[in-house]
Design an enzyme around this catalytic site. Sequence first.
Site, PDB file in Angstrom:
ATOM      1  CB  SER A   1      -0.733  19.401  20.373  1.00  0.00           C
ATOM      2  OG  SER A   1      -0.213  18.208  20.882  1.00  0.00           O
TER       3      SER A   1
ATOM      4  CE1 TYR B   1       3.720  19.761  17.381  1.00  0.00           C
ATOM      5  CE2 TYR B   1       3.181  18.430  19.292  1.00  0.00           C
ATOM      6  CZ  TYR B   1       2.841  18.932  18.048  1.00  0.00           C
ATOM      7  OH  TYR B   1       1.628  18.619  17.486  1.00  0.00           O
TER       8      TYR B   1
HETATM    9  N1  LIG Z   1      -0.818  13.693  14.511  1.00  0.00           N
HETATM   10  C1  LIG Z   1      -0.876  13.947  15.776  1.00  0.00           C
HETATM   11  O1  LIG Z   1      -0.767  13.041  16.611  1.00  0.00           O
HETATM   12  C2  LIG Z   1      -1.078  15.361  16.248  1.00  0.00           C
HETATM   13  C3  LIG Z   1      -1.438  15.548  17.576  1.00  0.00           C
HETATM   14  C4  LIG Z   1      -1.680  16.837  18.037  1.00  0.00           C
HETATM   15  C5  LIG Z   1      -1.591  17.905  17.167  1.00  0.00           C
HETATM   16  N2  LIG Z   1      -1.224  17.720  15.864  1.00  0.00           N
HETATM   17  C6  LIG Z   1      -1.168  18.909  14.999  1.00  0.00           C
HETATM   18  O2  LIG Z   1      -1.967  18.704  13.867  1.00  0.00           O
HETATM   19  C7  LIG Z   1      -1.522  19.543  12.806  1.00  0.00           C
HETATM   20  C8  LIG Z   1      -1.431  18.723  11.530  1.00  0.00           C
HETATM   21  O3  LIG Z   1      -0.436  17.734  11.690  1.00  0.00           O
HETATM   22  P1  LIG Z   1      -0.585  16.241  11.173  1.00  0.00           P
HETATM   23  O4  LIG Z   1      -0.481  15.354  12.347  1.00  0.00           O
HETATM   24  O5  LIG Z   1      -1.741  16.122  10.267  1.00  0.00           O
HETATM   25  O6  LIG Z   1       0.812  16.062  10.398  1.00  0.00           O
HETATM   26  P2  LIG Z   1       1.217  16.089   8.865  1.00  0.00           P
HETATM   27  O7  LIG Z   1       0.499  15.039   8.126  1.00  0.00           O
HETATM   28  O8  LIG Z   1       2.696  16.119   8.848  1.00  0.00           O
HETATM   29  O9  LIG Z   1       0.640  17.489   8.351  1.00  0.00           O
HETATM   30  C9  LIG Z   1       1.267  18.714   8.598  1.00  0.00           C
HETATM   31  C10 LIG Z   1       0.943  19.628   7.452  1.00  0.00           C
HETATM   32  O10 LIG Z   1       1.530  20.909   7.728  1.00  0.00           O
HETATM   33  C11 LIG Z   1       2.258  21.271   6.573  1.00  0.00           C
HETATM   34  N3  LIG Z   1       3.297  22.247   6.827  1.00  0.00           N
HETATM   35  C12 LIG Z   1       4.456  22.121   7.505  1.00  0.00           C
HETATM   36  N4  LIG Z   1       5.158  23.269   7.460  1.00  0.00           N
HETATM   37  C13 LIG Z   1       4.404  24.137   6.721  1.00  0.00           C
HETATM   38  C14 LIG Z   1       4.571  25.473   6.293  1.00  0.00           C
HETATM   39  N5  LIG Z   1       5.677  26.184   6.580  1.00  0.00           N
HETATM   40  N6  LIG Z   1       3.596  26.064   5.562  1.00  0.00           N
HETATM   41  C15 LIG Z   1       2.486  25.372   5.231  1.00  0.00           C
HETATM   42  N7  LIG Z   1       2.282  24.097   5.567  1.00  0.00           N
HETATM   43  C16 LIG Z   1       3.233  23.500   6.309  1.00  0.00           C
HETATM   44  C17 LIG Z   1       2.806  19.979   6.016  1.00  0.00           C
HETATM   45  O11 LIG Z   1       3.262  20.157   4.708  1.00  0.00           O
HETATM   46  P3  LIG Z   1       4.391  19.213   4.029  1.00  0.00           P
HETATM   47  O12 LIG Z   1       3.640  18.028   3.541  1.00  0.00           O
HETATM   48  O13 LIG Z   1       4.938  20.069   2.936  1.00  0.00           O
HETATM   49  O14 LIG Z   1       5.384  18.890   5.112  1.00  0.00           O
HETATM   50  C18 LIG Z   1       1.552  19.125   6.134  1.00  0.00           C
HETATM   51  O15 LIG Z   1       0.657  19.424   5.098  1.00  0.00           O
HETATM   52  C19 LIG Z   1      -0.191  20.133  13.267  1.00  0.00           C
HETATM   53  O16 LIG Z   1      -0.401  21.449  13.718  1.00  0.00           O
HETATM   54  C20 LIG Z   1       0.200  19.239  14.429  1.00  0.00           C
HETATM   55  O17 LIG Z   1       1.018  19.882  15.358  1.00  0.00           O
HETATM   56  C21 LIG Z   1      -0.960  16.459  15.386  1.00  0.00           C
END
Ligand SMILES: NC(=O)c1ccc[n+]([C@@H]2O[C@H](COP(=O)([O-])OP(=O)(O)OC[C@H]3O[C@@H](n4cnc5c(N)ncnc54)[C@H](OP(=O)(O)O)[C@@H]3O)[C@@H](O)[C@H]2O)c1
Length: 290
Positions: free
Chosen positions: A150, A163
Site C-alpha cells: 500500500s 495498517y
Molecule cells: N482499497 C484500497 O484503497 C487499498 C489500498 C492499498 C492497499 N490495499 C490492499 O489491497 C488488498 C486487498 O484489499 P481490498 O481493498 O481489495 O479490500 P477488500 O475488498 O476488503 O478485500 C480484502 C480481502 O481480504 C480478505 N481477507 C481478510 N482477512 C483474511 C484472512 N484472514 N484470510 C483470507 N482472506 C482474508 C477479505 O475477505 P472477507 O471478505 O472474508 O473479509 C477480502 O476478500 C489488501 O491487502 C489491502 O491492504 C487496498
Amino acid sequence: MNSNSSQPKGHEPVALITGTSSGFGLLTALTLARLGYKIVATMRDLERRDELIQQAEQAGVLERMHLLALDVTDEASVAAAVQATLELTGRIDVLVNNAGLAVGGFVEEVDMEAWRRQMETNFFGLIAVTKAVLPVMRAQRSGLIINVSSVSGLTGFPGYAPYAASKFAVEGFSESLRQEMLSYGVRVVIVEPGSFRTPIWSKGIAGIHNPEGSPYRARLEEVLRYSRRSAETAPDPQQVADLIGRITAKRAPRLRYPVGKGSRMLMIGKALLPWKVLEGIISRSLRAMK
Ligand SMILES: NC(=O)c1ccc[n+]([C@@H]2O[C@H](COP(=O)([O-])OP(=O)(O)OC[C@H]3O[C@@H](n4cnc5c(N)ncnc54)[C@H](OP(=O)(O)O)[C@@H]3O)[C@@H](O)[C@H]2O)c1
C-alpha cells in the site's frame, strides 16, 4: 496470453490468489482468468463466493476458476489449500498475496488484540502463504510472487498506525525475499496502491472506535472524514487488477509498482522532501477535509 509473458510455455499457467471475495482480489482473479490463467481463487469464507462466480460467469471465464477456502491466519488452512492446488493443477506460476484488512485508531486507543489481528492477517498471513508456495516455485525454478502492499507501506498516516506497520513489514520482507529467490528463478514484486474504491475502507472505518471524552476525538474525526471521503471518491480498483495483469507478462519486473495518483506523488515526495515538509502537507490535507 501476452507474447512477452515469462510464464513457461506448453501448459496453462496457474495463479493462486488470496482474498478473492471482493475488491482487488476478485478483480485480479477475473483479469488473470481473461489473460489465460487457470485461477485458484481462495477466500476465508466460501459463503462469500457468489459475487466472484457471478462475475466470472458474465465474463465467460468460470471454467478457469477453482475456488478454495484459505484463511491466511490459519496455517492448517494454508497448507490444505496449497496441497489442494497442487493436486488440481500440479504447479503454481503466480502467487498474489492480496488478502488484508485495515485496522485504524490512534495508537494509544487501539487494543493489543486489534494490533495482533492486523499483523496476523497482513503480515504473518502473507508469510505463511509465501512459505507454503516457495518450495513449489523453487522446484519449478520459476514463479512470480506479487505482494499487495500500500501507499501506507511507504508513509505512515495518523490514525492508521497498525495498517502502516503491517505494510512497512511487508515491504521489508519483500525486499529480502526478492534477493533470496533471484537465483532460483522466483521473482518478487510489491504493488503499492493509493486509495481505491473497495470495501476495505468501510470495513476498516466500521471497526474504529472514537469514544466520547477521548483526547484524540477531534483529530481522529478528521482522519475518519478523510477516509470516508477517499472511500467515496477513490478511483476504480480495476486499475490495480490491470497492473497485476501487466506485471505477470513481464520477464524482469521491477521490485515496486506504485499505482494511483496519491501513491506515486507520495513516493516522489518522500524521496525529495524533508519529512517535516511532508508531514505538514499530510496534516493540511486532513484539516482541509471539512
Ligand atoms: N482499497 C484500497 O484503497 C487499498 C489500498 C492499498 C492497499 N490495499 C490492499 O489491497 C488488498 C486487498 O484489499 P481490498 O481493498 O481489495 O479490500 P477488500 O475488498 O476488503 O478485500 C480484502 C480481502 O481480504 C480478505 N481477507 C481478510 N482477512 C483474511 C484472512 N484472514 N484470510 C483470507 N482472506 C482474508 C477479505 O475477505 P472477507 O471478505 O472474508 O473479509 C477480502 O476478500 C489488501 O491487502 C489491502 O491492504 C487496498
